[in-house]
Structures are given as structure tokens and as C-alpha cells.
Design an enzyme around this catalytic site. Structure first.
Site, PDB file in Angstrom:
ATOM      1  N   ASP A  44       0.863  -1.297  -0.116  1.00  0.00           N
ATOM      2  CA  ASP A  44      -0.109   0.047  -0.023  1.00  0.00           C
ATOM      3  C   ASP A  44       0.937   1.348   0.168  1.00  0.00           C
ATOM      4  O   ASP A  44       0.534   2.352  -0.667  1.00  0.00           O
ATOM      5  CB  ASP A  44      -0.890  -0.017   1.145  1.00  0.00           C
ATOM      6  CG  ASP A  44      -0.298  -0.255   2.656  1.00  0.00           C
ATOM      7  OD1 ASP A  44       0.898  -0.436   2.802  1.00  0.00           O
ATOM      8  OD2 ASP A  44      -1.352   0.058   3.517  1.00  0.00           O
ATOM      9  N   GLY A  59      -2.418  -5.748  18.319  1.00  0.00           N
ATOM     10  CA  GLY A  59      -1.070  -5.969  17.917  1.00  0.00           C
ATOM     11  C   GLY A  59      -0.781  -7.427  17.132  1.00  0.00           C
ATOM     12  O   GLY A  59       0.338  -7.949  17.430  1.00  0.00           O
ATOM     13  N   ASP A  69      -5.650  -0.612   5.661  1.00  0.00           N
ATOM     14  CA  ASP A  69      -6.378  -1.045   6.930  1.00  0.00           C
ATOM     15  C   ASP A  69      -7.376   0.115   7.194  1.00  0.00           C
ATOM     16  O   ASP A  69      -8.697  -0.316   7.419  1.00  0.00           O
ATOM     17  CB  ASP A  69      -5.408  -0.872   8.363  1.00  0.00           C
ATOM     18  CG  ASP A  69      -4.271  -1.898   7.914  1.00  0.00           C
ATOM     19  OD1 ASP A  69      -4.101  -2.387   7.076  1.00  0.00           O
ATOM     20  OD2 ASP A  69      -3.251  -1.814   8.848  1.00  0.00           O
TER      21      ASP A  69
HETATM   22  C1  GLA Z   1       0.107  -2.654   8.307  1.00  0.00           C
HETATM   23  C2  GLA Z   1       0.098  -1.329   7.880  1.00  0.00           C
HETATM   24  C3  GLA Z   1      -0.759  -1.254   6.678  1.00  0.00           C
HETATM   25  C4  GLA Z   1       0.294  -2.379   5.538  1.00  0.00           C
HETATM   26  C5  GLA Z   1       0.462  -3.536   6.442  1.00  0.00           C
HETATM   27  C6  GLA Z   1       1.071  -4.496   5.432  1.00  0.00           C
HETATM   28  O1  GLA Z   1      -1.041  -3.180   8.562  1.00  0.00           O
HETATM   29  O2  GLA Z   1      -0.890  -0.604   8.889  1.00  0.00           O
HETATM   30  O3  GLA Z   1      -0.663   0.074   5.998  1.00  0.00           O
HETATM   31  O4  GLA Z   1       1.292  -1.347   5.141  1.00  0.00           O
HETATM   32  O5  GLA Z   1       1.126  -3.377   7.493  1.00  0.00           O
HETATM   33  O6  GLA Z   1       0.505  -4.747   3.982  1.00  0.00           O
END
Ligand code: GLA
Length: 425
Positions: free
Chosen positions: A53, A159, A206
């Protein structure tokens, strides 16, 4: 009273706790008779794309039926006059911690880092940073914030790679902005809150999933254009999340380090290939021509990202053609690449993925979220849950001591507003 079966359990718990607080009159004087409304936002797993992302690539997350809920009741300030201070008071049920933001001080909090640090109380109560960050960003965006009492609780493991922080941000936003439908802007605002106020340089996946996902579908998101499509999951498939029990913190150095490595690689690549806004602009073919220019570690990082971006549209094609087995294989390919090239897996996660992949009925498995511990997601045919649990547990216990948790999850739709009609007298 809050027993509507369609309400996720955290939404009921948050509303009930808020009502009890109000009834016990613990919230202080000046409560107006009003309506409790609840913002409920889901966590997510990502089926394809990993660390793509923030490289403006593609991702393929699915929201799951684990939620964070924020129940809110608007209050009137003591004295009720315009000059009386009004505030937003948050109670984090799962942390047994509460804090208050004076609405007249929002500008100061934004301008004065130390005042913000005093409000959120150091690193002990990280949940405060996410909540306060959303409030500050909403205010900066010119959104009216009503004086309120709020209770927050959730059942997204924290987490563990299921994105509890984005669910928290989206729940708070949704509860405080009842008129605001889930929009791309809302997702961007919550991402800013996390970047600026929680100090986590996350991408957009996310928050976007927590707002925009649809039940029964995967979210095919283009992180450059922020355009998306909700695509049907393989029929008869189910999702099991296996929690390694190893917790990680995204603000820790490793996530940030990956982002810096990508920046260094881009710096070198631009000298050879010309203008590149991000690794999205580097095709696998061009990468093959120039990879030797990069030192080994950076070459492996870039190889992962370029491959992981290209894998997402391939996955979409397999889904469209009903090639579920081929789609599942891409999850395992993605895991191998995250482990071997991006170095974000652990021996525990590798063991879970390889044991799960041996089970009949499993389509694919991979780590979910940023990695460094947390959970694996397994996409499988309905009905093989028991076998999956015993095979993975046996392989894991042969090597490691922590106990695994298995969550059999359903897909979910993005953040929604519940209630608003309950009257508290
Ligand atoms: C975490 C970050 C996301 C993305 C993922 C890996 O969840 O919050 O933005 O980078 O790691 O895909």
C-alpha cells in the site's frame, strides 16, 4: 435494551457500559437526555498484497467480524452556557482508562507537542493516541465535534495483524460524525491520525478496509488512485485466523525501516530508470533489467514489492474465472516472498503456514498485516476447521511453546453507525 442480535458484541458492551455510567451519574452534571449511538468498525485480514500500500500498489483485504465499538452520548456542559467548557470524555473499557479532551483546546493540542503528550500520557496507554488523533484531525478538517461522553471496547486482538488500530480510528470517527457516511476522505483522515499522532507510518489499506469493505467480498484497492472494487470470494470458502500469540508493535523500528529501505532503493533506481513516483511505476520487466544496480538487501525488498503488486491483479483474474485453487496458491507465494525477500516473517508464522497448507481443503495461507509476529490467515473450504486446528497445533507444539488461538471468522462490511434512538432520561 441493546440486545439487537445484529449488533456486534462490542457494540452492545460499549452501549451498555455507557448507559450504566450515565445511570450511576458518574459522568457528572449536565447530562442531557439524549441518544446513545455506536460506531462499530471491523478489523481485517489481507489475502494478497503485503507492504504494497505505501508503494502505491494494490491490496486485497477482507474485513472480518471482529469489531471495535465506540458508544457516544452527547452531553451539555455544566451550566449549559456557551462559555462553559465542553469536552469529549473517553473511557477505554478494555484498558480501564479514561481521558478528557477539552474542545476549546484542540488548536493548542495540535500546535503544542508537549501538551499532546501530556494528554495521551506517554506510551502506556497507546489507545489514547489513536482516539485523540482522530479528534484532532476531524477538528482540523472543520467537522463539528459535539461535547460527549464515550465508551470504547473491542474484540479485535491488539497488535496481532488484524488492524485493531484502524478499527479503533474508524469506530471513533463513525460515532462522532453521524452525518458523515463512510468515504475515502474518512479513511484518509484516520490514516493521517495514525501517521501524525500515533507515530505509525502506515499505508492506507487498513483504514480503507475498515470503512469500505463489503460482507462476502474482498476489497480490490488501488492504493495510488484510491479506486476500488468489491469482488466475490470463492463460494463455499471460509477464513480461519491462527494467532501465534506473539505480539508486535507497528511503531517499532522494523516497519519504519522497511519504508526507509524502499526510499533508498527508489533513490538509486531513479538515477537509472528516470522518474519513478513509487515502486508502482517499476514493472517486473524493467526491474529485471536494472536489479543489479541495487545492493542485495534493497534488491530483495524491491523484488518483493514488485512481485506482490503484480500478484494482486492475477488473483482477481483467478477469482473471476473461478480458479479458487490458483487463487489460494498466490497467498502462499505472497507469504514466501514476505518471508524470504522482505524478512517480515518469523519461524512461528512459517510453521503455521506450512502446516496449514498441507491440510486437505486449504486453499492458501499467509501471514496477515505487517508481520513480525501476530496472525496467519488461512483461506479454506468450509468443513476442514477441525483438521486444520489439529494439524497446525501438532506442528507448532513440536517446535514452540506459546499456545495458539484459532478464530473462525466471517467476512464483514465496513464501519456502520448503530442506535441513536435509545433515550437516556
Ligand atoms: C500494516 C499497515 C498497512 C500495511 C500492512 C502491510 O497493517 O498498517 O498500511 O502496510 O502493515 O501490508
Amino acid at each position: 435494551m441493546f440486545s439487537e442480535p445484529e449488533w456486534p458484541p462490542p457494540a452492545r458492551r460499549a452501549a451498555e457500559a455507557l448507559r450504566r455510567l450515565v445511570e450511576a451519574d458518574e459522568v457528572g452534571g449536565g447530562l442531557e437526555a439524549g441518544s446513545i449511538r455506536v460506531g462499530a468498525a471491523p478489523g481485517r485480514v489481507n489475502l494478497l498484497g503485503g507492504h504494497t500500500d505505501y508503494n502505491e500498489g494494490y491490496v486485497l483485504p477482507v474485513a472480518v467480524n471482529r469489531y471495535v465499538a465506540c458508544a457516544v452520548l452527547e452531553t451539555v456542559p455544566e451550566g449549559g452556557g456557551e462559555d462553559d467548557a465542553s469536552s469529549l470524555e473517553f473511557y477505554g473499557l478494555d484498558f480501564d482508562d479514561r481521558f478528557t479532551i477539552e474542545l476549546t483546546r484542540l488548536g493548542d493540542l495540535r500546535a503544542d507537542g508537549e501538551a499532546f503528550e501530556r494528554l495521551v500520557g506517554g506510551q502506556q496507554y497507546r489507545w489514547r493516541r489513536y482516539v485523540a488523533g482522530v479528534v484532532l484531525e476531524m477538528d482540523e478538517a472543520g467537522m463539528a465535534l459535539p461535547a460527549s461522553q464515550a465508551v470504547i471496547t473491542g474484540d479485535v486482538p491488539i497488535g496481532s495483524g488484524l488492524s485493531s488500530s484502524a478499527a479503533l480510528e474508524a469506530a471513533v470517527y463513525t460515532a462522532l460524525a453521524p452525518a458523515g457516511p463512510a468515504t475515502v476522505e474518512a479513511a484518509l483522515l484516520c490514516q493521517r491520525a495514525e501517521n501524525r499522532w500515533a507515530g505509525v507510518p502506515c499505508g492506507i489499506m487498513d483504514q480503507f478496509a475498515s470503512f469500505m469493505a463489503q460482507e462476502g467480498r474482498v476489497l480490490f484497492l488501488d492504493c495510488r488512485r484510491l479506486t476500488y472494487k468489491n469482488v466475490r470470494l470463492p463460494g463455499g470458502s471460509a477464513i480461519t485466523v491462527v494467532d501465534s500469540g506473539i505480539r508486535r508493535e507497528l511503531a517499532d523500528g522494523e516497519y519504519r525501516k522497511r519504508r526507509q529501505e524502499i526510499e533508498s532503493a527508489l533513490g538509486i533506481l531513479r538515477k537509472v530508470v528516470g522518474p519513478l513516483q513509487s515502486l508502482r511505476d517499476l514493472t517486473p520487466e524493467v526491474f529485471a533489467e536494472v536489479e543489479d544496480m541495487l545492493p542485495l538487501r534493497l534488491r530483495r525488498r524491491v523484488e518483493h514489492v514488485v512481485g506482490a503488486i503484480a500478484r494482486v491483479p492475477r488473483g482477481i483474474t483467478h477469482l473471476a474465472l473461478g480458479e479458487d485453487g490458483e487463487f489460494g496458491k498466490l497467498l502462499n507465494e505472497c507469504h514466501r516472498s514476505l518471508a524470504d525477500l522482505y524478512d517480515v516473517s518469523t519461524a512461528e508464522l512459517d510453521t503455521i503456514v506450512s502446516a496449514a497448507s498441507e491440510v486437505e481443503g486449504v486453499l492458501g495461507a499467509r501471514l496477515t498485516g505487517a508481520g513480525f509476529g501476530g496472525c496467519c490467515v488461512v483461506l479454506h473450504r468450509e468443513g476442514c476447521e477441525d483438521e486444520l486446528r489439529s494439524a497446525v497445533t501438532a506442528a507448532f507444539e513440536a517446535k514452540f511453546s506459546p499456545t495458539l488461538s484459532f478464530y473462525h471468522l466471517h467476512t464483514a462490511s465496513g464501519a456502520r453507525l448503530l442506535g441513536g434512538k435509545e433515550t437516556v432520561q
